[in-house]
Design a protein around this motif. Sequence first.
Motif, PDB file in Angstrom:
ATOM      1  N   LEU A  41       0.801  -1.224   0.000  1.00 31.12           N
ATOM      2  CA  LEU A  41       0.000   0.000   0.000  1.00 31.12           C
ATOM      3  C   LEU A  41       0.834   1.275   0.000  1.00 31.12           C
ATOM      4  CD1 LEU A  41      -2.934  -0.709   2.510  1.00 31.12           C
ATOM      5  CD2 LEU A  41      -2.723  -1.264   0.084  1.00 31.12           C
ATOM      6  N   PHE A  42       2.064   1.189   0.510  1.00 37.01           N
ATOM      7  CA  PHE A  42       2.902   2.388   0.639  1.00 37.01           C
ATOM      8  C   PHE A  42       3.719   2.651  -0.611  1.00 37.01           C
ATOM      9  CE2 PHE A  42       4.959  -1.386   2.212  1.00 37.01           C
ATOM     10  CZ  PHE A  42       6.114  -1.400   1.447  1.00 37.01           C
ATOM     11  N   CYS A  43       3.606   1.798  -1.617  1.00 35.58           N
ATOM     12  CA  CYS A  43       4.534   1.846  -2.742  1.00 35.58           C
ATOM     13  C   CYS A  43       4.001   2.729  -3.870  1.00 35.58           C
ATOM     14  CB  CYS A  43       4.792   0.435  -3.271  1.00 35.58           C
ATOM     15  SG  CYS A  43       6.019   0.406  -4.585  1.00 35.58           S
ATOM     16  N   SER A  44       4.803   3.657  -4.334  1.00 36.66           N
ATOM     17  CA  SER A  44       4.437   4.535  -5.447  1.00 36.66           C
ATOM     18  C   SER A  44       5.214   4.188  -6.703  1.00 36.66           C
ATOM     19  CB  SER A  44       4.753   5.990  -5.081  1.00 36.66           C
ATOM     20  OG  SER A  44       4.319   6.283  -3.778  1.00 36.66           O
ATOM     21  N   PHE A  45       6.103   3.226  -6.568  1.00 38.40           N
ATOM     22  CA  PHE A  45       7.063   2.898  -7.625  1.00 38.40           C
ATOM     23  C   PHE A  45       6.542   1.811  -8.561  1.00 38.40           C
ATOM     24  CE2 PHE A  45      10.532  -0.307  -8.306  1.00 38.40           C
ATOM     25  CZ  PHE A  45      11.268   0.380  -9.253  1.00 38.40           C
ATOM     26  N   ALA A  46       5.867   0.814  -7.995  1.00 40.33           N
ATOM     27  CA  ALA A  46       5.516  -0.382  -8.762  1.00 40.33           C
ATOM     28  C   ALA A  46       4.350  -0.150  -9.715  1.00 40.33           C
ATOM     29  CB  ALA A  46       5.145  -1.498  -7.797  1.00 40.33           C
ATOM     30  N   ARG A  47       4.372  -0.885 -10.825  1.00 39.59           N
ATOM     31  CA  ARG A  47       3.241  -0.918 -11.756  1.00 39.59           C
ATOM     32  C   ARG A  47       2.926  -2.383 -12.014  1.00 39.59           C
ATOM     33  NH1 ARG A  47       3.414   3.337 -10.130  1.00 39.59           N
ATOM     34  NH2 ARG A  47       3.273   5.363 -11.154  1.00 39.59           N
ATOM     35  N   LEU A  48       1.635  -2.712 -11.853  1.00 40.74           N
ATOM     36  CA  LEU A  48       1.250  -4.118 -11.946  1.00 40.74           C
ATOM     37  C   LEU A  48       1.365  -4.641 -13.380  1.00 40.74           C
ATOM     38  CD1 LEU A  48       0.197  -6.492 -10.337  1.00 40.74           C
ATOM     39  CD2 LEU A  48      -2.130  -5.639 -10.674  1.00 40.74           C
ATOM     40  N   LYS A  49       0.959  -3.793 -14.321  1.00 42.72           N
ATOM     41  CA  LYS A  49       0.909  -4.285 -15.715  1.00 42.72           C
ATOM     42  C   LYS A  49       2.015  -3.635 -16.543  1.00 42.72           C
ATOM     43  CE  LYS A  49      -3.979  -5.328 -15.978  1.00 42.72           C
ATOM     44  NZ  LYS A  49      -4.553  -4.676 -14.809  1.00 42.72           N
ATOM     45  N   PRO A  50       2.719  -4.472 -17.309  1.00 39.46           N
ATOM     46  CA  PRO A  50       3.773  -3.906 -18.168  1.00 39.46           C
ATOM     47  C   PRO A  50       3.223  -2.886 -19.161  1.00 39.46           C
ATOM     48  CG  PRO A  50       3.790  -6.324 -18.215  1.00 39.46           C
ATOM     49  CD  PRO A  50       2.591  -5.916 -17.408  1.00 39.46           C
ATOM     50  N   THR A  51       1.864  -2.933 -19.412  1.00 41.52           N
ATOM     51  CA  THR A  51       1.270  -2.006 -20.393  1.00 41.52           C
ATOM     52  C   THR A  51       0.954  -0.645 -19.774  1.00 41.52           C
ATOM     53  OG1 THR A  51      -0.813  -3.045 -19.813  1.00 41.52           O
ATOM     54  CG2 THR A  51       0.233  -3.764 -21.863  1.00 41.52           C
ATOM     55  N   ASP A  52       1.013  -0.530 -18.457  1.00 48.76           N
ATOM     56  CA  ASP A  52       0.785   0.758 -17.788  1.00 48.76           C
ATOM     57  C   ASP A  52       1.787   1.785 -18.328  1.00 48.76           C
ATOM     58  OD1 ASP A  52       1.128   2.865 -15.838  1.00 48.76           O
ATOM     59  OD2 ASP A  52      -0.095   1.650 -14.495  1.00 48.76           O
ATOM     60  N   SER A  53       1.314   3.002 -18.563  1.00 51.91           N
ATOM     61  CA  SER A  53       2.212   3.975 -19.213  1.00 51.91           C
ATOM     62  C   SER A  53       3.448   4.283 -18.361  1.00 51.91           C
ATOM     63  CB  SER A  53       1.463   5.262 -19.520  1.00 51.91           C
ATOM     64  OG  SER A  53       1.011   5.822 -18.315  1.00 51.91           O
ATOM     65  N   ALA A  54       3.357   4.105 -17.046  1.00 52.00           N
ATOM     66  CA  ALA A  54       4.531   4.398 -16.204  1.00 52.00           C
ATOM     67  C   ALA A  54       5.363   3.142 -15.912  1.00 52.00           C
ATOM     68  CB  ALA A  54       4.087   5.042 -14.894  1.00 52.00           C
ATOM     69  N   ALA A  55       4.967   2.007 -16.493  1.00 55.85           N
ATOM     70  CA  ALA A  55       5.753   0.776 -16.269  1.00 55.85           C
ATOM     71  C   ALA A  55       6.986   0.793 -17.170  1.00 55.85           C
ATOM     72  CB  ALA A  55       4.902  -0.445 -16.605  1.00 55.85           C
ATOM     73  N   TYR A  56       8.067   0.234 -16.674  1.00 57.88           N
ATOM     74  CA  TYR A  56       9.243   0.145 -17.540  1.00 57.88           C
ATOM     75  C   TYR A  56      10.078  -1.076 -17.155  1.00 57.88           C
ATOM     76  CZ  TYR A  56      12.079   1.819 -13.658  1.00 57.88           C
ATOM     77  OH  TYR A  56      12.691   1.925 -12.447  1.00 57.88           O
ATOM     78  N   THR A  57      10.759  -1.620 -18.113  1.00 58.48           N
ATOM     79  CA  THR A  57      11.775  -2.645 -17.879  1.00 58.48           C
ATOM     80  C   THR A  57      12.934  -2.331 -18.803  1.00 58.48           C
ATOM     81  OG1 THR A  57      10.132  -4.314 -17.314  1.00 58.48           O
ATOM     82  CG2 THR A  57      12.290  -5.122 -17.993  1.00 58.48           C
TER      83      THR A  57
END
Length: 370
Positions: A75-91
Amino acid sequence: MNSRLHAAGLDDIDDKLRAGERLTLDDGVRLFECPDLLAVGWLANREREKRHGARTYFNYNLRLEPTNVCVASCLFCSFARLKPTDSAAYTMSLEQAWGKLRKRANQPLTELHIVNGLNPDLPFSYYTDLLKGFKQIRPGIHLKCFTAVEIAYFADLYKMSDEQVLRELMEAGLDSLPGGGAEIFAERVRRKICHDKCGADRYLDIHRIAHHLGLRTNVTMLYGHIETFEERVDHMLRARALQDETGGFQAFIPLAFHPDNNQMRKLPAPSATDTLKVHAVARLVVDSIPHIKAFWIATGVDVAQTALWFGVDDLDGTVQEEKIYHMAGSPTPEGMTTAELTRLVRAAGREPLERDTLYNIVNIPELTPA
Ligand code: SF4
């Protein structure tokens, strides 16, 4: 100070510390409840100076977070994105990650600190190749990578034991583990804020295994959200107990909760007073871990500097590319130079020392006007 300690009701804790006796859960809670911050800070500073004098450590490091895709929902995390398709997700591709080190060829970095989300779509070879590549680019660099939560996730995802994961990563170049992912060990809190990642016992057990394999590690504590004073001290005592057993922890690192852009945004961030108190109590309770670190990205630069009189002897390092706290609203710069860190420490009346990850001194900054 004696009359002040007396007025603060801390005589017996002072006596215990002078006698080299260990503080209990009850003592730690009383220190948190004590309204006299300076009295608690004075005790912590005395313990700090017993061990380290005025010496204050930092290192020349670089943080990297190659992927923020994560299956967990802390709940405290602002960094993670669940889906790789999320615009803020990156690898990052391996080349992109390696490029981050290559482009700093002119920097005398001694450490690369890497943490990630729990990404279900990468093969284990991504991580081993990542480490091997970094060692090829700069063979002398110390690789402090992957929290115990990541190690547990790798073991489950790739069907290995925790020890096997650690051994394979060590073979690829892993030198130590960072302390992230500890949050608060108490089950009540974990159920509420991070129910779907590795639990406290496994976190500690992975550090135990790492210590037995010869790796040094750190341990963190996320404070300033829904935890009680008792749960904070319980967390400290569990870290202390493992340290008594293995001696493998180098630093205890309180991490301030930051409320922006996460599911706990209704809570306020911890105050400067609370931050100073947490570091001071950590110095007093966690007596067997040599270093108490203020991670200046989390505390803020001014509070980290002040904390050098509240039990803290380490300021982490230059950092340079931090994302996790900045996505949660940290207003600090993303990096500092060693000259800035030196000035900061010296202006606080302390003695700056550049260390490597294992606390060998690599540079004693020259005295220049602050
Ligand atoms: S704290 Fe770590 S495990 Fe939890 S959601 Fe964020 S990246 Fe994932």
